[in-house]
Design a protein around this motif. Structure first.
Motif, PDB file in Angstrom:
ATOM      1  N   ARG A   3      10.200   4.090 -15.302  1.00 51.80           N
ATOM      2  CA  ARG A   3       9.069   4.007 -14.392  1.00 51.80           C
ATOM      3  C   ARG A   3       8.257   2.760 -14.749  1.00 51.80           C
ATOM      4  N   PHE A   4       7.471   2.269 -13.812  1.00 56.38           N
ATOM      5  CA  PHE A   4       6.713   1.040 -14.048  1.00 56.38           C
ATOM      6  C   PHE A   4       5.772   1.187 -15.237  1.00 56.38           C
ATOM      7  N   GLU A   5       5.148   2.337 -15.368  1.00 58.70           N
ATOM      8  CA  GLU A   5       4.161   2.501 -16.431  1.00 58.70           C
ATOM      9  C   GLU A   5       4.759   2.351 -17.827  1.00 58.70           C
ATOM     10  N   SER A   6       6.071   2.592 -17.954  1.00 60.04           N
ATOM     11  CA  SER A   6       6.690   2.495 -19.274  1.00 60.04           C
ATOM     12  C   SER A   6       7.037   1.057 -19.660  1.00 60.04           C
ATOM     13  N   ILE A   7       7.064   0.147 -18.680  1.00 58.13           N
ATOM     14  CA  ILE A   7       7.384  -1.263 -18.985  1.00 58.13           C
ATOM     15  C   ILE A   7       6.199  -2.178 -18.689  1.00 58.13           C
ATOM     16  N   LYS A  18      -3.275  -0.057 -11.020  1.00 62.02           N
ATOM     17  CA  LYS A  18      -3.100   1.394 -11.046  1.00 62.02           C
ATOM     18  C   LYS A  18      -2.733   1.916 -12.430  1.00 62.02           C
ATOM     19  N   TYR A  19      -1.795   1.235 -13.090  1.00 63.99           N
ATOM     20  CA  TYR A  19      -1.248   1.772 -14.334  1.00 63.99           C
ATOM     21  C   TYR A  19      -1.881   1.183 -15.594  1.00 63.99           C
ATOM     22  N   ASN A  20      -2.427  -0.017 -15.509  1.00 63.23           N
ATOM     23  CA  ASN A  20      -2.991  -0.659 -16.699  1.00 63.23           C
ATOM     24  C   ASN A  20      -4.484  -0.930 -16.588  1.00 63.23           C
ATOM     25  N   GLU A  21      -5.048  -0.651 -15.402  1.00 57.08           N
ATOM     26  CA  GLU A  21      -6.441  -1.019 -15.129  1.00 57.08           C
ATOM     27  C   GLU A  21      -6.659  -2.501 -15.436  1.00 57.08           C
ATOM     28  N   LEU A  75       2.588  -6.471  -7.626  1.00 58.24           N
ATOM     29  CA  LEU A  75       2.266  -6.448  -9.052  1.00 58.24           C
ATOM     30  C   LEU A  75       0.773  -6.229  -9.277  1.00 58.24           C
ATOM     31  N   TYR A  76      -0.047  -6.824  -8.448  1.00 64.55           N
ATOM     32  CA  TYR A  76      -1.492  -6.656  -8.566  1.00 64.55           C
ATOM     33  C   TYR A  76      -1.854  -5.172  -8.465  1.00 64.55           C
ATOM     34  N   ARG A 123       0.815  -1.219   0.000  1.00 60.35           N
ATOM     35  CA  ARG A 123       0.000   0.000   0.000  1.00 60.35           C
ATOM     36  C   ARG A 123       0.846   1.264   0.000  1.00 60.35           C
ATOM     37  N   TYR A 124       2.063   1.178   0.580  1.00 60.80           N
ATOM     38  CA  TYR A 124       2.853   2.386   0.780  1.00 60.80           C
ATOM     39  C   TYR A 124       4.214   2.352   0.097  1.00 60.80           C
TER      40      TYR A 124
END
Length: 344
Positions: free
Chosen positions: A115-119, A150-153, A144-145, A50-51
Motif C-alpha cells: 500500500r502507498f502508506e508503507s512506501i 493524506k498519508y504523511n501530512e 502524489l500531492y 480525487r477519485y
C-alpha cells in the motif's frame, strides 16, 4: 504518462478538473533544460486524483544528465466490490479490464503489492528537494500531492519541468504532444504505460529537445504560435440525434484549458450529439463549459472574459448555463451510453 479517452463498460474514461477542491500548494513550473533532476511517472486506475488511485510509481534520478538512482514499485489500491442481494460485499478487482489492457498491470500483480502508506516515507526521502520532470507532469504531481497529504501530512512542493510544455516550444509543428507522438517523431521505441519505461522515454525526449533547442538557439520564453481552431466548422459524425439530450440544437462555447484533451476533441463530442459549437459567447450561447485557469496569468479570480460576458447575459435573462468540464463529461457519457445501447 500518455492520456487516452475511451468509453467502455458504461463509463466515459476522461479526466475532470479539480474545481471545488482546496487549491494544491504545488511548486513552481520551469521552462528550462536542467542537468540535475528526477523524472517521475505514475500509472493509475483513472484520470482524476480525487477519485482514482495509484497502481505504479516510477522515478529515475539524474545528475549531470546521467542516471544515478531508481525508485519503482507497484501500489495496491483499494479494491472494487460486488454486492449481493443481502448487501454483502465481495472484493472483485483492483483494476478494470481497460486499465489492465492499457498498462499490462493485472489484479494478480497487485495482490501482493505494498500500500502507498508503507512506501511513502521512502518515496518522500527519494524525492526530497528534487527538481521533478515528467510528461504532462501536473497529472502525476496532483496524485502524489494528495497521497502525501493524506498519508504523511506532507505538502509536496517540489518544483518541476514539464516536457510537454518544452515540446510545444521546441516542436510547434506537431499535431499533438502525447508522449508517443513525440517519441515517434524522434524514432524512440519503448514500452508505454509502465512507469519506468515512460520515465526512460521522457528522458530520451528531453535529451532530444535540449539538443535541438541549443543547436537552434530557441527562446523558450516565446510562446509557440498556434493556429486557432474554428469550432463552428466542426461537423457531426452522424446525422441521427436524440432530441431529448440537453445539448441538442444548443450553442456551446468552451473556456479555459481542458485537462486531458484538446478543445477541438471536446467540441467534436458535443457536435456528435447534436450541439452547435461556437468560438465566443454571444446572445445565442446556451452552454459555457469551463476548463482550468491554473497558471494562466492573464485570468484573475478564475474568470475569463467569456465567463464574465456569460454572467452578464444570464443576469439579463438569457437562457445560458455555465457548467464545469466535469459536468460536461457526465452529460456526454450518458449520451454515449444511450448510443451504444442502440447500436448493440
Amino acid at each position: 504518462m500518455s492520456i487516452n479517452i475511451s468509453f467502455s463498460d458504461g463509463e466515459f474514461k476522461i479526466a475532470t478538473n479539480t474545481k471545488g477542491s482546496p487549491k494544491r500548494q504545488k511548486g513552481n513550473s520551469f521552462l528550462e533544460f536542467p542537468k540535475d533532476y528526477t523524472i517521475i511517472d505514475l500509472e493509475t486506475t483513472g484520470f482524476d486524483a480525487r477519485y482514482d488511485e495509484i497502481i505504479e510509481i516510477g522515478c529515475i534520478k539524474y545528475r549531470n544528465n546521467k542516471e544515478v538512482a531508481k525508485f519503482q514499485t507497484l501500489i495496491q489500491p483499494a479494491p472494487s466490490y460486488e454486492y449481493d442481494d443481502n448487501d454483502n460485499k465481495t472484493a472483485m478487482y483492483y483494476v478494470d479490464d481497460f486499465i489492465s489492457e492499457l498498462t499490462g498491470i493485472t489484479n494478480e500483480m497487485l495482490v501482493s503489492a505494498p500500500r502507498f502508506e508503507s512506501i511513502s516515507n521512502d518515496l518522500q526521502a527519494f524525492l526530497k528537494d528534487e527538481l521533478l520532470m515528467g510528461h504532462n507532469v501536473n497529472f502525476d504531481i496532483n496524485f502524489l500531492y494528495d497521497y502525501f497529504l493524506k498519508y504523511n501530512e506532507y505538502i509536496f512542493r517540489n518544483n518541476f519541468v514539464d516536457t510537454l510544455r518544452l515540446s510545444r516550444r521546441v516542436l510547434p509543428e506537431l499535431p499533438n504532444y502525447k508522449l508517443k507522438t513525440i517519441a515517434d517523431y524522434y524514432d524512440i521505441t519503448n514500452t508505454y504505460h509502465r512507469a519506468l519505461a515512460d520515465c526512460q522515454t521522457t528522458y530520451q525526449i528531453f535529451t532530444q529537445l535540449s539538443q535541438k533547442a541549443h543547436a537552434e538557439n530557441i527562446d523558450l520564453t516565446l510562446s509557440p504560435k498556434h493556429k486557432k481552431n474554428d469550432l463552428r466548422k466542426i461537423t457531426p459524425d452522424s446525422t441521427t440525434f436524440d432530441s431529448d439530450n440537453i445539448f441538442y440544437n444548443k450553442n456551446c462555447v468552451f473556456t479555459g484549458k481542458l485537462e486531458k484533451f484538446e478543445r477541438k476533441v471536446a467540441a467534436q463530442l458535443a457536435t456528435n450529439i447534436g450541439a452547435h459549437c461556437e468560438n465566443g459567447v454571444t446572445k445565442k450561447t446556451n452552454f459555457l463549459i469551463i476548463g482550468s485557469f491554473q497558471d494562466v496569468v492573464s485570468v484573475k479570480d478564475n474568470k475569463s472574459s467569456k465567463i464574465k460576458k456569460a454572467e452578464k447575459l444570464i443576469l439579463e435573462g438569457q437562457d445560458l448555463q455555465i457548467i464545469s468540464e466535469h459536468t460536461f463529461y457526465d452529460y456526454i457519457s450518458e449520451e454515449l451510453e444511450k448510443q451504444q445501447e442502440k447500436n448493440d
